[in-house]
Design an enzyme around this catalytic site. Structure first.
Site, PDB file in Angstrom:
ATOM      1  N   PHE A   1      -1.039  16.741   3.910  1.00 48.90           N
ATOM      2  CA  PHE A   1      -1.597  16.181   2.876  1.00 48.90           C
ATOM      3  C   PHE A   1      -0.326  16.065   1.630  1.00 48.90           C
ATOM      4  CE2 PHE A   1      -5.417  15.257   0.375  1.00 48.90           C
ATOM      5  CZ  PHE A   1      -4.985  14.793  -0.763  1.00 48.90           C
ATOM      6  N   ASP A  42      -1.931  11.032  -4.482  1.00 49.99           N
ATOM      7  CA  ASP A  42      -2.411  12.014  -5.639  1.00 49.99           C
ATOM      8  C   ASP A  42      -3.541  13.012  -4.777  1.00 49.99           C
ATOM      9  OD1 ASP A  42      -5.633  11.146  -6.481  1.00 49.99           O
ATOM     10  OD2 ASP A  42      -4.605   9.632  -5.112  1.00 49.99           O
ATOM     11  N   ASP A 100      -3.416   5.737   6.377  1.00 51.63           N
ATOM     12  CA  ASP A 100      -3.668   6.946   7.180  1.00 51.63           C
ATOM     13  C   ASP A 100      -4.832   6.660   8.379  1.00 51.63           C
ATOM     14  OD1 ASP A 100      -4.761   9.575   7.519  1.00 51.63           O
ATOM     15  OD2 ASP A 100      -4.922   9.883   5.343  1.00 51.63           O
ATOM     16  N   GLU A 158       0.805  -1.173   0.072  1.00 50.05           N
ATOM     17  CA  GLU A 158      -0.044  -0.185  -0.086  1.00 50.05           C
ATOM     18  C   GLU A 158       0.794   1.298  -0.146  1.00 50.05           C
ATOM     19  OE1 GLU A 158      -2.570   1.577  -0.749  1.00 50.05           O
ATOM     20  OE2 GLU A 158      -4.118   1.181   0.792  1.00 50.05           O
ATOM     21  N   ASP A 159       0.425   2.437  -0.447  1.00 54.80           N
ATOM     22  CA  ASP A 159       1.197   3.768  -0.533  1.00 54.80           C
ATOM     23  C   ASP A 159       1.077   4.309   0.724  1.00 54.80           C
ATOM     24  OD1 ASP A 159      -1.638   4.609  -0.508  1.00 54.80           O
ATOM     25  OD2 ASP A 159      -1.438   5.930  -2.270  1.00 54.80           O
TER      26      ASP A 159
END
Length: 183
Positions: free
Chosen positions: A156, A163, A107, A103-104
């Site tokens: 962010f 993205d 969060d 996974e990137d």
């Protein structure tokens, strides 16, 4: 695109070095568990993890099969909606397989927790998680990250697959997006 980035958090070189280290660690941890008849199953989360996935699996010196799953809890928003949508399932059996989810960013933890629980119901030998980025300040659901690239501040982030509204994924670094872009 670069003008929308407030500052670079992780450079292209820092990312490459950390991915090499993760690949070595994963290779060591799985070398007695997988072989050509039973390869490691690397499952990438579309779309954000594709760049990280591609670079990481090339650093794993073991037999690896690829698969991808599509899920989201963001849409075009800057914060999670809390509703996990699995858009594309694996499509094959993972029973008795060594599964590594790639996974990137972790969060809130909601999406990946739901996915891991879904996978465990399919009785794999093991399910581990490798995340390029971990944002613990945003955690709602506790998640064990077995392999973590970097811990990040509660900002962010874009670039290297991450993205905002499907843009900035192709930046070669991870940067902090200016608030003026998403506010």
């Amino acid at each position: 695109m670069h003008k929308d980035v407030e500052r670079i958090l992780f450079t292209e070189e820092e990312i490459a070095l950390r991915i090499s280290q993760l690949g070595e660690q994963i290779t060591q941890d799985y070398k007695s568990k997988v072989n050509s008849e039973n390869p490691l199953l690397a499952v990438g989360i579309l779309r954000g993890a594709t760049i990280f996935f591609s670079d990481l699996v090339r650093k794993i010196d073991l037999p690896v099969e690829f698969n991808f799953i599509s899920m989201s809890s963001y849409g075009n928003e800057s914060v999670s909606t809390g509703k996990v949508q699995i858009r594309e399932d694996l499509g094959f059996n993972i029973h008795n397989r060594e599964v590594l989810i790639i996974e990137d960013i972790i969060d809130s933890g909601n999406s990946i927790s739901a996915l891991k629980e879904n996978f465990r119901k399919m009785n794999p030998s093991d399910v581990k998680l490798c995340a390029m980025l971990n944002k613990p300040a945003r955690r709602v659901t506790e998640v064990e990250i077995d392999y973590c690239g970097f811990d990040t501040p509660d900002e962010f982030l874009v670039g290297y697959g991450l993205d905002f509204a499907q843009r900035y994924r192709n930046l070669p670094y991870v940067g902090v997006l200016k608030k003026s872009v998403y506010s």
